[in-house]
Design an enzyme around this catalytic site. Sequence first.
Site, PDB file in Angstrom:
ATOM      1  CB  CYS A  44     -32.477 -14.958 -26.239  1.00 40.89           C
ATOM      2  SG  CYS A  44     -34.219 -15.436 -26.305  1.00 40.89           S
ATOM      3  CB  CYS A 136     -36.105 -13.436 -20.908  1.00 42.41           C
ATOM      4  SG  CYS A 136     -34.943 -14.278 -21.987  1.00 42.41           S
TER       5      CYS A 136
END
Length: 299
Positions: A44, A136
């Site tokens: 990410c 996340c």
Amino acid sequence: MRVAAHLDIPFIEVDLSREYEREVFRPSIDEWKRGLTPNPDTLCNEKIKFGVFYDFCMSQGADVVATGHYAQAQDGQLFISADKNKDQSYFLWAVPETHVKKVMFPVGNLTKPEVRALAERFNLPNAARHDSQGLCFLGDISIDDMLAREVGHAQGDVFDEDGSVIGTHEGAAFYTLGQRHGFSLSHDSPDAKPQYVIAKDIARNTITVSQYKFPRDAKKTRIGLMHANWIGEVGAGACEARYRYRQELIPAAIISKEGDGAEVDLEAPQYVPLGQSLVLYEGDRCLGGGVIESATLLS
């Protein structure tokens, strides 16, 4: 958004959910299905926060990009944060050096209590917000539940070192080498010696366990890296390494570097998950790292 409103500064929202699905979530699921152990948080940072988001900021005329990571950057080099317990440099190894030169980590020289005290001092609406935990993209579900949904459980055999079936497991893709739980043994008892996963076969959906975590003559581990990224000048030689967040650093040495590959020796026997990130350090400086392609125990 509430903080921006409180500070009376512009707030621009950029929806990168499709990019996240394509660049992070699906590739990670594919890796888990192959029995590897990907690192979505690292991916990410590389593809989203310091990838398409960074590019968007630069296209809007930004001089630098600031994030809330607990890390420090100076002269194009990456360093651990002042708060050793919160340090996130492990997840930043794949950020290109060119981008490191144009990022700011405003909380990197502070401890978490100091950050909270400043937030309270400035009456920020998120001053008492709980720390974020885990991956996340998972939200309120656990990683085990997510993998069960995306990969699916498939019961298989547990072998001992002689090749005899001694139990069952829930799917070879769910296990990492060195793991000592999550499978059932036929003759399990409270006083039985722990059994460790020493091999797995994704195609046959089997795992092999042993009461010995490592071969008794193993002294070190040679790691082959792919997709290596180096931040600042990095040469061969002694360093330290970790392949899990907050793991105690392991004495290591960079043996060779060629293209985006590298060989690193860990000065201890380790079962290193293939697909995971190996991140290298020299003192407080993060040298970079790579994706673990191979791991061989050496005597």
